[in-house]
Design a protein around this motif. Structure first.
Motif, PDB file in Angstrom:
ATOM      1  N   GLY A  81       0.824  -1.279   0.012  1.00 39.79           N
ATOM      2  CA  GLY A  81      -0.004   0.127   0.151  1.00 39.79           C
ATOM      3  C   GLY A  81       0.849   1.361   0.169  1.00 39.79           C
ATOM      4  O   GLY A  81       0.334   2.266  -0.723  1.00 39.79           O
ATOM      5  N   MET A  82       1.837   1.275   1.013  1.00 35.49           N
ATOM      6  CA  MET A  82       2.661   2.376   0.644  1.00 35.49           C
ATOM      7  C   MET A  82       4.297   1.827   0.748  1.00 35.49           C
ATOM      8  O   MET A  82       4.876   1.074   1.674  1.00 35.49           O
ATOM      9  N   ASP A 121       8.369  -1.122   2.818  1.00 37.10           N
ATOM     10  CA  ASP A 121       6.910  -1.218   2.531  1.00 37.10           C
ATOM     11  C   ASP A 121       5.886  -1.434   3.461  1.00 37.10           C
ATOM     12  O   ASP A 121       6.366  -2.501   4.409  1.00 37.10           O
ATOM     13  N   LEU A 122       4.775  -1.121   3.638  1.00 38.99           N
ATOM     14  CA  LEU A 122       3.894  -1.300   4.709  1.00 38.99           C
ATOM     15  C   LEU A 122       2.534  -0.918   4.264  1.00 38.99           C
ATOM     16  O   LEU A 122       2.157  -0.120   3.065  1.00 38.99           O
ATOM     17  N   ASP A 123       1.480  -1.357   4.708  1.00 36.58           N
ATOM     18  CA  ASP A 123       0.183  -0.942   4.436  1.00 36.58           C
ATOM     19  C   ASP A 123      -0.439   0.167   5.276  1.00 36.58           C
ATOM     20  O   ASP A 123       0.268   1.007   6.001  1.00 36.58           O
ATOM     21  N   PHE A 164       7.939   7.786  -3.202  1.00 39.25           N
ATOM     22  CA  PHE A 164       6.982   7.350  -2.666  1.00 39.25           C
ATOM     23  C   PHE A 164       5.992   6.415  -3.577  1.00 39.25           C
ATOM     24  O   PHE A 164       5.652   7.322  -4.679  1.00 39.25           O
ATOM     25  N   VAL A 165       5.622   5.604  -3.610  1.00 44.33           N
ATOM     26  CA  VAL A 165       4.731   4.693  -4.362  1.00 44.33           C
ATOM     27  C   VAL A 165       3.530   4.340  -3.408  1.00 44.33           C
ATOM     28  O   VAL A 165       3.461   3.670  -2.663  1.00 44.33           O
ATOM     29  N   ILE A 166       2.112   5.240  -3.593  1.00 47.48           N
ATOM     30  CA  ILE A 166       1.124   4.823  -3.127  1.00 47.48           C
ATOM     31  C   ILE A 166       0.162   3.983  -3.576  1.00 47.48           C
ATOM     32  O   ILE A 166      -0.116   4.023  -5.021  1.00 47.48           O
ATOM     33  N   GLY A 167      -0.411   2.817  -3.081  1.00 48.79           N
ATOM     34  CA  GLY A 167      -1.506   1.949  -3.867  1.00 48.79           C
ATOM     35  C   GLY A 167      -0.957   0.571  -3.546  1.00 48.79           C
ATOM     36  O   GLY A 167       0.161   0.384  -3.899  1.00 48.79           O
ATOM     37  N   PRO A 168      -2.038  -0.258  -3.189  1.00 48.72           N
ATOM     38  CA  PRO A 168      -1.573  -1.548  -2.928  1.00 48.72           C
ATOM     39  C   PRO A 168      -1.190  -2.338  -4.416  1.00 48.72           C
ATOM     40  O   PRO A 168      -1.912  -1.920  -5.503  1.00 48.72           O
ATOM     41  N   GLN A 169      -0.431  -3.499  -4.343  1.00 46.22           N
ATOM     42  CA  GLN A 169      -0.171  -4.146  -5.496  1.00 46.22           C
ATOM     43  C   GLN A 169       0.636  -3.703  -6.508  1.00 46.22           C
ATOM     44  O   GLN A 169       0.874  -3.824  -7.812  1.00 46.22           O
ATOM     45  N   ALA A 170       1.282  -2.313  -6.294  1.00 50.92           N
ATOM     46  CA  ALA A 170       2.303  -1.983  -7.217  1.00 50.92           C
ATOM     47  C   ALA A 170       3.364  -2.729  -7.275  1.00 50.92           C
ATOM     48  O   ALA A 170       4.062  -3.410  -6.230  1.00 50.92           O
ATOM     49  N   ASN A 179       8.157  -7.113  12.618  1.00 45.36           N
ATOM     50  CA  ASN A 179       6.918  -7.207  13.085  1.00 45.36           C
ATOM     51  C   ASN A 179       6.792  -6.050  14.557  1.00 45.36           C
ATOM     52  O   ASN A 179       7.804  -6.396  15.248  1.00 45.36           O
ATOM     53  N   THR A 180       6.046  -5.205  14.386  1.00 47.57           N
ATOM     54  CA  THR A 180       5.892  -4.135  15.341  1.00 47.57           C
ATOM     55  C   THR A 180       4.523  -4.239  16.213  1.00 47.57           C
ATOM     56  O   THR A 180       3.630  -4.788  15.294  1.00 47.57           O
ATOM     57  N   ARG A 181       4.221  -3.426  17.134  1.00 51.73           N
ATOM     58  CA  ARG A 181       2.827  -3.187  17.795  1.00 51.73           C
ATOM     59  C   ARG A 181       2.081  -2.702  16.768  1.00 51.73           C
ATOM     60  O   ARG A 181       0.764  -2.659  16.639  1.00 51.73           O
ATOM     61  N   CYS A 182       2.531  -1.814  15.812  1.00 53.48           N
ATOM     62  CA  CYS A 182       1.832  -0.939  14.758  1.00 53.48           C
ATOM     63  C   CYS A 182       1.449  -2.031  13.459  1.00 53.48           C
ATOM     64  O   CYS A 182       0.422  -1.565  12.946  1.00 53.48           O
ATOM     65  N   GLY A 183       1.920  -3.007  13.420  1.00 53.30           N
ATOM     66  CA  GLY A 183       2.002  -3.573  12.156  1.00 53.30           C
ATOM     67  C   GLY A 183       3.456  -4.312  11.574  1.00 53.30           C
ATOM     68  O   GLY A 183       4.305  -4.026  12.155  1.00 53.30           O
ATOM     69  N   THR A 184       3.128  -4.670  10.182  1.00 55.94           N
ATOM     70  CA  THR A 184       4.515  -5.237   9.849  1.00 55.94           C
ATOM     71  C   THR A 184       4.947  -4.402   8.955  1.00 55.94           C
ATOM     72  O   THR A 184       4.204  -3.924   8.026  1.00 55.94           O
ATOM     73  N   VAL A 185       6.291  -4.193   8.876  1.00 60.40           N
ATOM     74  CA  VAL A 185       7.014  -3.639   7.608  1.00 60.40           C
ATOM     75  C   VAL A 185       7.998  -4.659   6.930  1.00 60.40           C
ATOM     76  O   VAL A 185       8.335  -5.441   7.380  1.00 60.40           O
TER      77      VAL A 185
END
Lengths: 158, 152
Positions: free
Chosen positions: A42-43, A60-62, A118-124, A140-146
């Motif tokens: 996504g980002m 990369d992360l969502d 910066f590339v925005i949009g999933p599946q890029a 893996n973090t408390r905020c999510g995965t990078v």
């Protein structure tokens, strides 16, 4: 790709995220070689590397994870559309790659980094040079995965 | 000690003329400018100007009267980088106190900045305490009993 070129990026990501997010629970996977392109969640922030190492690094992360991280780092609740989220994630990627390339420089590799793209949009899909397929590691973090994807080749020309 | 008490203890004193210490921030990242601003203001500092590149910093610096007590300087920026901006600012005011705040930990860049006269370097990412300690050191303020209190 050689492990000694990959590990500084994983170590720097863990260390920088631990410090910026004040998160001691951070864990990481082993590196995995990708057969095809890197597919964004996504980002994606892409930072180019030039010098005796050449290629790029993808941070990369969502959107949800990016917003959660940016909210912690800015000490306020942000929404995904806030410009400051992009600025924060860009700076985060910059700090991580800056630290990793400092380690590589100390090990004898001269590398300069480009400003983040910066590339925005999933599946890029981001393609690597055929001689340097991506190697990816999940943090893996408390905020999510990078996910950090690395595509580097050594330039051995004199 | 509660966070609030700790926060209260991290305060810069007033200057001899009764005003608070002033800062200029030079960084191309909106996040980093906001972050530094929030931290410096929490210590009781005043942020007079934030410039997004070296060229803007030099232009803004020239028109500032009085000059800031401390300039924080990023290294990698568009239009004019931090090393060039340090040269330009010190050419206008050799006594200006400048602290380099950068993610690039390369030894040659640190050496270059120090040779030019930027005597302090903060590596990103930083935490509040890193900024507090370096600012007090630059201003030649003794850290004092509040730090001992933190340890105890």
């Amino acid at each position: 790709m050689k492990e000694h070129l990959l590990e500084p990026f994983a170590d720097s990501t863990v260390n920088v995220l631990r410090r910026t997010l004040a998160d001691e629970t951070i864990s990481r996977s082993a590196f995995e070689s990708l057969n095809g392109p890197h597919v964004s969640h996504g980002m994606a922030v892409i930072i180019g590397i030039s010098g005796t190492l050449q290629g790029h690094i993808i941070f990369d992360l969502d959107g949800k994870t990016a917003t959660a991280m940016a909210s912690v780092m800015n000490e306020e609740t942000l929404s995904e559309s806030d410009d400051i989220v992009h600025s924060t994630i860009s700076e985060l990627a910059n700090m991580i790659v800056g630290h990793a390339t400092s380690i590589l420089s100390a090990n004898g590799y001269r590398c300069d980094i480009s400003p983040p793209t910066f590339v925005i949009g999933p599946q890029a899909r981001v393609l690597a040079h055929r001689d340097a397929p991506h190697s990816a590691v999940a943090i893996n973090t408390r905020c999510g995965t990078v996910t950090i994807s690395i595509a580097l080749i050594e330039d051995n020309s004199p | 000690m509660t966070d609030l008490t700790r926060e209260h203890r991290r305060q810069l004193p007033s200057k001899d003329d009764g005003t608070s210490y002033s800062f200029m921030i030079v960084d191309d990242s909106e996040f980093m400018v906001n972050n530094l601003k929030r931290i410096l203001v929490s210590f009781g500092g005043r942020v007079l100007v934030a410039a997004a590149d070296g060229l803007q910093a030099v232009v803004d610096y020239e028109s500032m009267d009085p000059k800031p007590d401390i300039v924080t300087m990023d290294i990698t920026m568009p239009k004019m980088g931090g090393i060039e901006a340090i040269k330009e600012i010190l050419a206008r005011n050799p006594a200006q106190k400048i602290v380099v705040v950068s993610a690039m930990g390369h030894k040659d860049i640190i050496r270059q900045a120090i040779v030019l006269g930027a005597k302090y370097f903060i590596v990103k990412p930083f935490v509040r305490d890193d900024i507090y300690r370096v600012v007090r050191k630059i201003l030649d303020l003794k850290i004092g009993s509040e730090e001992e209190g933190d340890v105890a």
